[in-house]
Design an enzyme around this catalytic site. Structure first.
Site, PDB file in Angstrom:
ATOM      1  N   ASP A  23       0.822  -1.210   0.000  1.00  0.00           N
ATOM      2  CA  ASP A  23       0.000   0.000   0.000  1.00  0.00           C
ATOM      3  C   ASP A  23       0.855   1.259   0.000  1.00  0.00           C
ATOM      4  OD1 ASP A  23      -2.642  -1.411   0.471  1.00  0.00           O
ATOM      5  OD2 ASP A  23      -1.529  -2.044   2.230  1.00  0.00           O
ATOM      6  N   GLU A 281       0.886  -5.846  -4.851  1.00  0.00           N
ATOM      7  CA  GLU A 281       0.667  -5.024  -6.043  1.00  0.00           C
ATOM      8  C   GLU A 281       1.910  -4.253  -6.461  1.00  0.00           C
ATOM      9  OE1 GLU A 281      -2.113  -1.258  -7.489  1.00  0.00           O
ATOM     10  OE2 GLU A 281      -2.999  -2.804  -6.201  1.00  0.00           O
TER      11      GLU A 281
END
Length: 388
Positions: A23, A281
């Site tokens: 994040d 990610e």
């Protein structure tokens, strides 16, 4: 909304750290790029400065406000105080549906003109994203837009700063630079000749089995793993705590534990390796820009929803002109617990190794395809600046 012509655009990003580094990794890359390349005055609100410091060593975890790379960093402590309309940025981004402080939202509603409000969503290859990208949602007398990164021209694209591709090409074309980079972690000239693999995964990955397959495989292998990743399995192999600097060679395999490095050095690590295991990610996207074969360990979700996302990506990526790259698809599913494999990594790794040239070619073709979609920061800023 109209943006003032007499000053730089201001932008606030709100980030709550759920996946330890993914994040904040995404939000930090986005913040830096918007400030450096677009002259935006960025404030990054983040609730976990300890995780942030692992990828940006200049962060002081004791400060409520500080500057890093030109970005204002605020420690987000669930502030419930009152914000003035003048405190609100021209563009407000909430990352992955985190809850902005109520006082800030109230000030957003009072600000004239109201800010562009975007929910920057997580990355997925699922087709439904194209229909949801830029959709509106009325909130507190304002309109929030959903903005999706993605892999097609009907999404926001992927994070990619200007000059990244040229820096990668120059680095990978310079064996001396690659050896000097890895030498700082203790990698020897002899180890440079081995097949080099970086390993970044979640704790539940079958790492011990993978290491055992490399150890007994006969081909010299060098595994480079950041400190804290697969701690138990790596420590078991080394025979001691898997702290930065720890190293052991058994049969064909050498495992080296690296310190966590700043983001730019992590890019170089991906560039210098022959194969990369990545997770979440942020490192997943950087592996795609590295132009090397990789396997993705996706963040786990309830009811195995992450397996759906994994397969959606593989349907796009693990496919070339000759059809499905079976070794890549099979190993990716096995690594994520989405399927079984008869011999496990004893059979999966040799198949991957044999397909390395094919996967490398696919990685290059995929890069060129992603470049056509523009970059996420530029696409997001262009959309936010549109008149409302």
């Amino acid at each position: 909304m109209p943006f003032p012509a007499d000053r730089a655009t201001s932008l606030a990003i709100f980030c709550k750290v759920v996946d330890n580094y993914g994040d904040i990794g995404i939000c930090w890359r986005l913040a830096r790029q918007l400030q450096l390349e677009h002259g935006v005055r960025v404030t990054l609100w983040v609730d976990d400065l300890v995780s942030f410091k692992r990828i940006c060593p200049e962060i002081d975890v004791e400060l409520d406000a500080q500057k890093a790379a030109g970005v204002t960093v605020r420690h987000w402590r669930d502030q419930e105080g009152v914000f003035a309309a003048s405190d609100v940025a021209d563009i407000v981004i909430e990352f992955f549906a985190c809850d902005i402080p109520p006082g800030y939202i109230a000030a957003m509603a009072q600000r004239q003109p109201q800010p562009a409000w975007l929910n920057l969503e997580g990355l997925t290859a699922e087709e439904w994203v194209e229909g949801c990208h830029k959709l509106t949602s009325p909130r507190h007398g304002m309109i929030k837009h959903f903005f999706f990164p993605g892999f097609t021209g009907k999404t926001g694209g992927l994070l990619r700063e200007a000059g990244l591709e040229e820096r990668r090409r120059q680095f990978q074309a310079d064996p001396v630079a690659m050896q000097a980079f890895l030498a700082q972690f203790g990698v020897t000239a002899q180890e440079m000749a081995a097949t080099k693999v970086s390993l970044f995964c979640y704790p539940h990955a079958p790492v011990a089995e993978l290491l055992a397959s490399w150890q007994g495989g006969g081909e010299p292998m060098l595994c480079l793993v950041p400190e804290g990743v697969a701690f138990d399995a790596v420590g078991s192999f080394i025979g001691a705590d898997a702290v930065a600097g720890a190293v052991r060679t058994l049969d064909a395999l050498t495992v080296r534990v690296l310190p966590f490095v700043p983001q730019d050095d992590y890019d170089r690590l991906l560039w210098a390796c022959d194969f990369n295991f990545v997770r979440g990610e942020d490192s997943f996207v950087r592996a795609q820009w590295a132009g090397k074969p990789f396997i993705w360990h996706i963040y786990p979700q309830d009811e195995n929803l992450h397996h759906v996302k994994l397969r959606a990506f593989l349907q796009r990526y693990a496919l070339d002109a000759d059809g499905v790259i079976d070794s890549l698809a099979g190993a990716s599913e096995y690594w994520n617990g989405a399927s079984a494999a008869g011999q496990g990594w004893l059979g999966l790794w040799p198949a991957l190794r044999a397909d390395m040239p094919r996967m490398t070619a696919r990685a290059g073709a995929w890069q060129r395809q992603m470049l056509d979609n523009g970059d996420l920061a530029g696409n997001l800023l262009s959309f936010a600046r549109l008149p409302r």
